[in-house]
Design an enzyme around this catalytic site. Sequence first.
Site, short mmCIF file in Angstrom:
data_model
loop_
_atom_site.label_atom_id
_atom_site.label_comp_id
_atom_site.label_asym_id
_atom_site.label_seq_id
_atom_site.Cartn_x
_atom_site.Cartn_y
_atom_site.Cartn_z
N GLY A 39 30.76 21.08 60.16
CA GLY A 39 30.70 21.02 61.36
C GLY A 39 31.84 21.40 62.46
N LYS A 50 38.08 12.49 69.65
CA LYS A 50 38.47 11.25 69.85
C LYS A 50 39.31 10.64 69.62
N THR A 143 24.46 27.49 62.74
CA THR A 143 25.15 28.26 62.80
C THR A 143 26.71 27.41 63.86
N GLY A 144 26.11 26.23 64.73
CA GLY A 144 26.54 26.05 65.30
C GLY A 144 27.29 27.84 67.11
N ILE A 184 35.90 19.88 77.82
CA ILE A 184 37.37 20.50 76.77
C ILE A 184 38.13 19.82 77.64
N GLY A 185 38.57 20.79 78.45
CA GLY A 185 39.50 20.63 79.39
C GLY A 185 40.16 19.05 79.89
N ASP A 312 23.74 24.17 68.50
CA ASP A 312 24.43 24.75 69.37
C ASP A 312 24.09 26.64 69.64
N HIS A 444 26.91 -12.05 81.17
CA HIS A 444 28.72 -12.58 82.59
C HIS A 444 29.19 -12.82 81.36
P1 FAD Z 1 28.06 23.34 63.87
O1 FAD Z 1 28.71 21.29 64.42
O2 FAD Z 1 29.29 24.29 64.70
O3 FAD Z 1 28.25 23.66 62.95
C1 FAD Z 1 28.13 24.98 62.62
C2 FAD Z 1 27.84 25.28 60.92
O4 FAD Z 1 27.72 25.86 60.27
C3 FAD Z 1 29.97 25.18 60.84
O5 FAD Z 1 29.84 24.55 60.24
C4 FAD Z 1 30.13 26.82 60.45
O6 FAD Z 1 31.26 26.95 60.28
C5 FAD Z 1 28.77 26.74 59.90
N1 FAD Z 1 28.51 28.24 59.49
C6 FAD Z 1 28.11 28.99 60.95
N2 FAD Z 1 27.78 30.55 60.49
C7 FAD Z 1 27.66 30.10 58.89
C8 FAD Z 1 27.59 31.06 58.16
N3 FAD Z 1 26.83 32.20 58.14
N4 FAD Z 1 27.12 30.66 56.82
C9 FAD Z 1 27.37 29.37 56.70
N5 FAD Z 1 27.76 28.12 57.14
C10 FAD Z 1 28.14 28.76 58.23
N6 FAD Z 1 29.55 16.97 71.50
C11 FAD Z 1 29.10 15.39 71.98
O7 FAD Z 1 27.82 15.49 71.75
N7 FAD Z 1 29.93 14.36 71.75
C12 FAD Z 1 31.60 15.39 71.56
O8 FAD Z 1 32.55 14.41 71.93
C13 FAD Z 1 31.59 16.34 71.65
N8 FAD Z 1 33.60 16.58 71.45
C14 FAD Z 1 33.51 18.14 71.26
C15 FAD Z 1 34.95 18.23 71.60
C16 FAD Z 1 35.29 19.45 71.62
C17 FAD Z 1 36.86 19.71 71.09
C18 FAD Z 1 34.23 20.60 71.36
C19 FAD Z 1 34.72 22.05 71.02
C20 FAD Z 1 32.97 20.25 71.02
C21 FAD Z 1 32.52 18.69 71.14
N9 FAD Z 1 31.05 18.66 70.74
C22 FAD Z 1 31.11 17.22 71.36
C23 FAD Z 1 30.33 19.45 71.38
C24 FAD Z 1 29.03 19.38 69.35
O9 FAD Z 1 30.70 19.64 68.77
C25 FAD Z 1 28.76 20.53 69.00
O10 FAD Z 1 27.36 20.21 70.20
C26 FAD Z 1 28.05 19.54 68.09
O11 FAD Z 1 29.34 20.55 66.08
C27 FAD Z 1 26.81 20.69 67.48
O12 FAD Z 1 25.96 20.94 65.93
P2 FAD Z 1 25.55 21.70 65.27
O13 FAD Z 1 24.82 21.60 64.17
O14 FAD Z 1 24.77 22.87 66.51
O15 FAD Z 1 26.59 23.03 65.11
P1 NAI Z 2 32.44 23.48 80.05
O1 NAI Z 2 31.38 24.42 80.42
O2 NAI Z 2 32.21 22.21 80.14
O3 NAI Z 2 33.89 23.79 80.90
C1 NAI Z 2 34.31 25.20 80.93
C2 NAI Z 2 34.87 25.30 82.83
O4 NAI Z 2 35.36 25.80 82.35
C3 NAI Z 2 33.61 24.84 83.56
O5 NAI Z 2 34.06 23.67 84.17
C4 NAI Z 2 33.63 26.48 84.69
O6 NAI Z 2 33.59 26.76 85.84
C5 NAI Z 2 35.50 26.83 83.84
N1 NAI Z 2 35.57 27.98 83.73
C6 NAI Z 2 34.21 29.33 83.53
N2 NAI Z 2 35.03 30.54 83.84
C7 NAI Z 2 36.09 30.15 84.02
C8 NAI Z 2 37.41 31.17 84.27
N3 NAI Z 2 37.42 32.27 83.48
N4 NAI Z 2 38.51 30.31 84.82
C9 NAI Z 2 38.59 28.72 85.21
N5 NAI Z 2 37.49 28.30 85.22
C10 NAI Z 2 36.65 29.06 83.99
O7 NAI Z 2 32.53 23.70 78.70
P2 NAI Z 2 33.65 23.09 77.60
O8 NAI Z 2 35.01 21.97 78.37
O9 NAI Z 2 34.50 24.70 76.81
O10 NAI Z 2 33.59 22.73 76.52
C11 NAI Z 2 31.88 23.66 75.74
C12 NAI Z 2 31.51 22.56 75.07
O11 NAI Z 2 31.12 21.59 74.24
C13 NAI Z 2 30.74 21.96 76.52
O12 NAI Z 2 29.62 22.41 76.47
C14 NAI Z 2 30.51 20.99 76.03
O13 NAI Z 2 28.84 20.30 75.77
C15 NAI Z 2 30.80 20.80 74.99
N6 NAI Z 2 31.53 19.87 74.06
C16 NAI Z 2 31.01 18.64 74.42
C17 NAI Z 2 31.84 17.16 74.51
C18 NAI Z 2 31.52 15.60 75.11
O14 NAI Z 2 30.29 15.73 74.61
N7 NAI Z 2 31.63 14.84 75.43
C19 NAI Z 2 33.54 17.22 74.42
C20 NAI Z 2 34.06 19.06 74.65
C21 NAI Z 2 32.96 19.49 74.57
#
Ligand code: FAD
Ligand code: NAI
Length: 466
Positions: A39, A50, A143-144, A184-185, A312, A444
């Site tokens: 996913g 990471k 499906t995320g 993400i930012g 998600d 410590h």
């Molecule tokens: P997903 O991981 O989105 O998986 C859903 C899967 O379903 C996908 O592979 C998709 O292709 C598949 N799918 C969708 N529709 C269909 C369909 N109709 N048929 C078949 N397959 C389908 N979270 C953390 O906890 N720690 C982090 O460090 C972290 N870093 C992140 C960094 C980035 C850049 C991003 C974008 C996200 C990050 N997240 C992090 C968030 C994390 O990736 C999601 O919360 C997590 O992947 C959600 O898991 P999920 O199983 O719900 O869905």
């Molecule tokens: P986010 O919700 O963390 O941050 C989005 C930011 O965009 C907020 O601060 C919001 O105020 C701002 N924003 C919204 N609309 C805007 C606009 N029109 N103009 C300017 N700023 C605006 O979402 P992000 O960073 O996109 O990450 C998505 C999800 O992925 C998060 O909810 C997080 O849970 C997950 N994620 C988790 C990570 C982790 O656990 N380390 C790493 C990366 C993603």
Amino acid sequence: MQYDVTVIGSGPGGYVAAIRAAQLGMKTAIIEKYNVLGGTCLNVGCIPSKALLDSSEHFYNATHHFAEHGIEIPAPKVNLEQMMARKKGVVEKMNGGINFLMKKNKITVYNGFGSFIDKNNIKIKKADGSEEQISTEKVIIATGSKPTILPFMNYDKKRIITSTEALTLTEIPKHLIVIGAGVIGAELGSVYARLGAKVTFVEFADSMIPTMDKTMGKELQKAVKKLGTDFYFNTKVTKIENLGEEVLVSADGADGKPVEIKGDYCLVCIGRRAYVDGLNLEAVGITTDRGKVVVDEHTLETNVKGIYAIGDVVRGAMLAHKAEEEGVLVAETMSGQKPHINYNLIPGVVYTWPEVASVGQTEEELKAKGISYKSGQFPFKALGRATASGDTDGLVKILAHKDTDEVLGVHIIGARAADMIAEAVMAMEFRASAEDISRTSHAHPTYMEAVKEAALAATDNRPIHT
Ligand code: FAD
Ligand code: NAI
């Protein structure tokens, strides 16, 4: 084919649910539209980000900190191609790990797009256009999510990009404009700032990571600023345009004045939306609310009996470990168990340097709810371990109930905060008081001593080392 349970989506929610279901004796299938499992998290999220955070941190330390440790090396250079190749290797290794786990647990994997024909029949459309149909007693929708992007942002995947493209750039931007200073930012902005890009954040709210405890955002901003970044807060983006070699971001600034920023790349990270496109939920009458699948709070069953949803695609934090917990919960619920998730204790981590990690309630939430609390803080700079390593930025903040002393929230910014938060989660799972933590021996010299000292500060203000 007939299955007991079919999981749609192989992210951390889906593949973990499939494993747990198989462990409990259910005949299990998993459907994934891409040809790799794992996913968002494994392929375009947690793991590749990471890998790049770690690589860029090594480079930054080599250029900024090695000398103070007495390590002299010729000026290091970034080989972005190698950095990306390493990241790809990390992801592929873990893709292999999930394939292994599917085989080990005798889970049937279907690569193709899954959609409902009816409650018990799923169609799988493969990449070559062919179709297959499977029957199932129960279904887990996992499906995320996908990045949110607004039409006026003119997403072109080249210069106006989301996190997915930012993880595979072939050059280091000269000036990366980051829309949204959330998780993400902060993470991907840090990666490219460490590699030498000028990074400008444009954020709608008044601080970085605005949903976390305000102290964290303030401290993180100071640390990220040291990378040479700029910030526009309280600023609303109205248009993003690709001008060829440049990108132009137009916004309404904090003081109401128009803002224009030019860069060569613009990363849009303003949140993510649940992904249910093409699932044909209408065929089974599954209820959604603002795009998310509506589920029962305790069982995660949708309004249609036998169909569950996790991760998600449902309400709550969009985090991999939250999705995993829900996957386990659903599999166990299906087999007649009565599991429970304490959503208040799902930790949140931002993998910047210093890292930020949080669990429980923020100070702002406690104030808004009128809960009487006390707060104890301890700075990393007073720690022997942090001074030895040179990682002195940060603090631990513990919020405890004013009368009962029960720990209500722990917020950490500092080296290794991501790992440190586990102690707080465990303490809160057992409903520890700040006093309990303060009377627990901490080795410590370690970073964890800051947790003990913050607990001492929260109970009658008696930290030893400040
Ligand atoms: P997903 O991981 O989105 O998986 C859903 C899967 O379903 C996908 O592979 C998709 O292709 C598949 N799918 C969708 N529709 C269909 C369909 N109709 N048929 C078949 N397959 C389908 N979270 C953390 O906890 N720690 C982090 O460090 C972290 N870093 C992140 C960094 C980035 C850049 C991003 C974008 C996200 C990050 N997240 C992090 C968030 C994390 O990736 C999601 O919360 C997590 O992947 C959600 O898991 P999920 O199983 O719900 O869905
Ligand atoms: P986010 O919700 O963390 O941050 C989005 C930011 O965009 C907020 O601060 C919001 O105020 C701002 N924003 C919204 N609309 C805007 C606009 N029109 N103009 C300017 N700023 C605006 O979402 P992000 O960073 O996109 O990450 C998505 C999800 O992925 C998060 O909810 C997080 O849970 C997950 N994620 C988790 C990570 C982790 O656990 N380390 C790493 C990366 C993603």
